[in-house]
Design an enzyme around this catalytic site. Structure first.
Site, PDB file in Angstrom:
ATOM      1  N   CYS A 260       1.073  -1.050   0.413  1.00 36.78           N
ATOM      2  CA  CYS A 260       0.280   0.135   0.516  1.00 36.78           C
ATOM      3  C   CYS A 260       0.681   1.389  -0.158  1.00 36.78           C
ATOM      4  O   CYS A 260       0.401   2.318  -0.117  1.00 36.78           O
ATOM      5  CB  CYS A 260      -0.881   0.491   1.355  1.00 36.78           C
ATOM      6  SG  CYS A 260      -2.238  -1.752   1.195  1.00 36.78           S
TER       7      CYS A 260
ATOM      8  N   GLU B 257      -2.588   5.264  13.581  1.00 38.35           N
ATOM      9  CA  GLU B 257      -2.455   6.680  12.578  1.00 38.35           C
ATOM     10  C   GLU B 257      -3.054   7.359  13.622  1.00 38.35           C
ATOM     11  O   GLU B 257      -1.560   8.702  13.447  1.00 38.35           O
ATOM     12  CB  GLU B 257      -2.925   6.134  11.150  1.00 38.35           C
ATOM     13  CG  GLU B 257      -2.173   7.795  10.572  1.00 38.35           C
ATOM     14  CD  GLU B 257      -2.872   7.876   9.359  1.00 38.35           C
ATOM     15  OE1 GLU B 257      -2.554   8.553   8.096  1.00 38.35           O
ATOM     16  OE2 GLU B 257      -3.972   6.894   9.466  1.00 38.35           O
TER      17      GLU B 257
ATOM     18  N   HIS C  27      -9.597   1.957  -1.312  1.00 36.40           N
ATOM     19  CA  HIS C  27      -7.949   1.473  -0.887  1.00 36.40           C
ATOM     20  C   HIS C  27      -8.323   1.123  -2.179  1.00 36.40           C
ATOM     21  O   HIS C  27      -8.229  -0.479  -2.080  1.00 36.40           O
ATOM     22  CB  HIS C  27      -7.729   0.109   0.372  1.00 36.40           C
ATOM     23  CG  HIS C  27      -6.504   0.557   0.873  1.00 36.40           C
ATOM     24  ND1 HIS C  27      -5.326   1.122  -0.347  1.00 36.40           N
ATOM     25  CD2 HIS C  27      -6.046   0.489   1.617  1.00 36.40           C
ATOM     26  CE1 HIS C  27      -4.354   0.919   0.536  1.00 36.40           C
ATOM     27  NE2 HIS C  27      -4.691   0.373   1.996  1.00 36.40           N
TER      28      HIS C  27
ATOM     29  N   HIS D 111      -3.797   7.795   5.985  1.00 36.42           N
ATOM     30  CA  HIS D 111      -3.405   6.478   5.508  1.00 36.42           C
ATOM     31  C   HIS D 111      -5.165   6.072   5.582  1.00 36.42           C
ATOM     32  O   HIS D 111      -5.708   5.070   4.600  1.00 36.42           O
ATOM     33  CB  HIS D 111      -2.612   5.073   6.089  1.00 36.42           C
ATOM     34  CG  HIS D 111      -2.532   4.162   5.484  1.00 36.42           C
ATOM     35  ND1 HIS D 111      -2.535   4.413   4.045  1.00 36.42           N
ATOM     36  CD2 HIS D 111      -2.210   3.107   5.899  1.00 36.42           C
ATOM     37  CE1 HIS D 111      -2.294   3.188   4.208  1.00 36.42           C
ATOM     38  NE2 HIS D 111      -2.415   1.863   5.101  1.00 36.42           N
TER      39      HIS D 111
ATOM     40  N   LYS E 142      -9.262   7.565   1.202  1.00 33.37           N
ATOM     41  CA  LYS E 142     -10.361   6.610   0.992  1.00 33.37           C
ATOM     42  C   LYS E 142     -11.354   5.927   1.301  1.00 33.37           C
ATOM     43  O   LYS E 142     -12.669   5.300   0.855  1.00 33.37           O
ATOM     44  CB  LYS E 142      -9.906   5.473   1.669  1.00 33.37           C
ATOM     45  CG  LYS E 142      -7.755   5.024   1.268  1.00 33.37           C
ATOM     46  CD  LYS E 142      -7.339   4.653   2.125  1.00 33.37           C
ATOM     47  CE  LYS E 142      -5.862   3.486   1.751  1.00 33.37           C
ATOM     48  NZ  LYS E 142      -4.584   5.476   1.479  1.00 33.37           N
TER      49      LYS E 142
ATOM     50  N   PHE F  55       1.116  -3.165   4.563  1.00 30.51           N
ATOM     51  CA  PHE F  55       1.348  -4.391   5.086  1.00 30.51           C
ATOM     52  C   PHE F  55       3.222  -5.237   4.882  1.00 30.51           C
ATOM     53  O   PHE F  55       4.089  -4.814   4.314  1.00 30.51           O
ATOM     54  CB  PHE F  55       0.974  -5.094   4.258  1.00 30.51           C
ATOM     55  CG  PHE F  55      -0.970  -5.427   4.781  1.00 30.51           C
ATOM     56  CD1 PHE F  55      -1.663  -4.586   5.984  1.00 30.51           C
ATOM     57  CD2 PHE F  55      -1.589  -6.237   4.083  1.00 30.51           C
ATOM     58  CE1 PHE F  55      -2.498  -5.021   6.578  1.00 30.51           C
ATOM     59  CE2 PHE F  55      -2.660  -6.530   4.095  1.00 30.51           C
ATOM     60  CZ  PHE F  55      -2.933  -6.391   5.877  1.00 30.51           C
TER      61      PHE F  55
END
Length: 404
Positions: free
Chosen positions: A162, A305, A331, A294, A326, A390
């Protein structure tokens, strides 16, 4: 070390097929997350995503080129074309050799992989598409853009889940600063909405059943998306020589690894990336007015976050705004940072913050200003765009308003 400026933007997502449509859809708080058209042998449990609809690449890409391109590369080509046109750059032989293309993708040509697998294992065919190999390659979008625009400088793909787009943009920034190139076409694309890939995400049990609600107490997971976001970067000398319009300065970047869990985020890893971006851009804490989060809508990420922002900004955290786009475009994995870089740059340029839509009950553990549900007029002196992937791979971009 050369300063680097953003002069062109290109975008395609569930919110629209071009930058202006995407941007105005964000400001209107439109949600691109809806029922999926993807089907397979059995119904999907998570049957929602932010899909690019009414997309007709045969009307936009010539018949010789189109068969060579997986859907993710089609998105990259179209967003890249738009960004270059928006920048108003004409490539002569000398500039073509001093221009680089660096694009991120997490998944690459997965549509081609699944189509081939179906032919081999379900239809019992002994043949797949003759261009399957170039369609699958992660550099499909890079190669398509280089051939389409005649770019002869360095070109390559970056893959870090990502964070792919932000890592690509950071690499492009470094190449311009070093003097290797004068212009970069950079960002990312992904088209992960295939039956098999969605099944894989279902197995992780982090997909939202209805919609994406970042930072809300009711959030139940992320919604996958697709598309591309591409920006044109130029060195200060090159920008001034041609008198280009400047959207913003890409002032810095910060990169880090968590070196911890494969899936669970680490607030300290995020903190180090944010701190590094601010240091690289020589930006004071009190200059940051906005963060494009994010903001995936998962329980762990949103808390992580928020904690990272508190650790970096301390008492200043209450003075900044942070939203997750998002919630509107989903995403888009390797394309997420590219789409969000476009949104962040436009928030600076227009002095308007895109909202976090679907915001419901505030989570006590997510206690920042998330620009809930409605866009907001606000001067933005500097902004961050966060990507936390990830594998614990973090990449944060720092943009600054251009004041002449």
């Amino acid at each position: 070390m050369s300063r680097v400026f953003v002069t062109g933007l290109g975008c395609i997502s569930a919110l629209g097929h071009d930058t202006q449509t995407v941007w105005h859809s964000m400001l209107d708080g439109q949600c691109g997350i809806a029922s999926l058209s993807v089907t397979g042998p059995a119904p999907l449990k998570a049957n929602i995503a932010a899909e690019v609809r009414n997309f007709h690449p045969d009307l936009l890409i010539d018949r010789q080129t189109l068969p060579r391109l997986d859907r993710f590369a089609q998105f990259a080509l179209l967003a890249g074309r738009e960004a270059v046109a928006d920048a108003g750059i004409a490539f002569d032989e000398a500039l073509a050799a001093r221009t680089g293309i660096v694009l991120g993708t997490a998944i690459g040509g997965i549509q081609t992989v699944e189509e081939g697998s179906q032919k081999l294992y379900l239809d019992n065919s002994t043949r797949v598409h003759p261009l399957s190999v170039p369609r699958v390659m992660l550099n499909g979008g890079v190669s398509a853009l280089s051939m389409d625009l005649g770019i002869r400088g360095p070109g390559f793909a970056v893959s870090s889940a990502c964070s792919s787009s932000n890592h690509a943009i950071a690499q492009a920034l470094a190449m311009i600063r070093s003097g290797m190139i004068d212009v970069a076409i950079t960002g990312g694309s992904d088209a992960p909405l295939t039956y098999g890939h969605i099944r894989a995400w279902e197995a992780l049990r982090i997909l939202a059943p209805e919609t994406c609600q970042p930072f809300s107490l009711e959030r139940k997971g992320l919604a996958l998306g697709e598309g591309a976001g591409v920006i044109v970067l130029e060195s200060e000398d090159h920008v001034r020589r041609r008198g280009a319009r400047i959207y913003a300065e890409l002032a810095g970047c910060g990169l880090s690894c968590d070196a911890g869990d494969l899936l669970l985020p680490d607030a300290d890893g995020a903190r180090r990336a944010i701190t590094s971006a601010l240091a690289d851009g020589k930006i004071a804490l009190d200059e940051i007015d906005y963060i494009n989060a994010h903001g995936t809508g998962t329980t762990a990420n949103d808390i992580n976050e928020t904690q990272a922002v508190h650790r970096v900004f301390g008492a200043q955290a209450g003075n900044l705004s942070m939203s997750s786009t998002k919630s509107m475009h989903g995403h888009a994995l390797g394309a997420a940072g590219g789409i969000e870089a476009v949104a962040t740059v436009l928030s600076i340029f227009h002095g308007t913050l895109p909202p976090t839509i679907n915001f419901g009950t505030p989570d006590p553990l997510c206690d920042l200003d998330y620009v809930p549900n409605q866009a907001r007029q606000s001067k933005v002196r500097a902004a961050l765009s966060n990507s936390f992937a990830f594998g614990g791979l973090n990449a944060v971009l720092a943009f600054r308003a251009f004041n002449g």
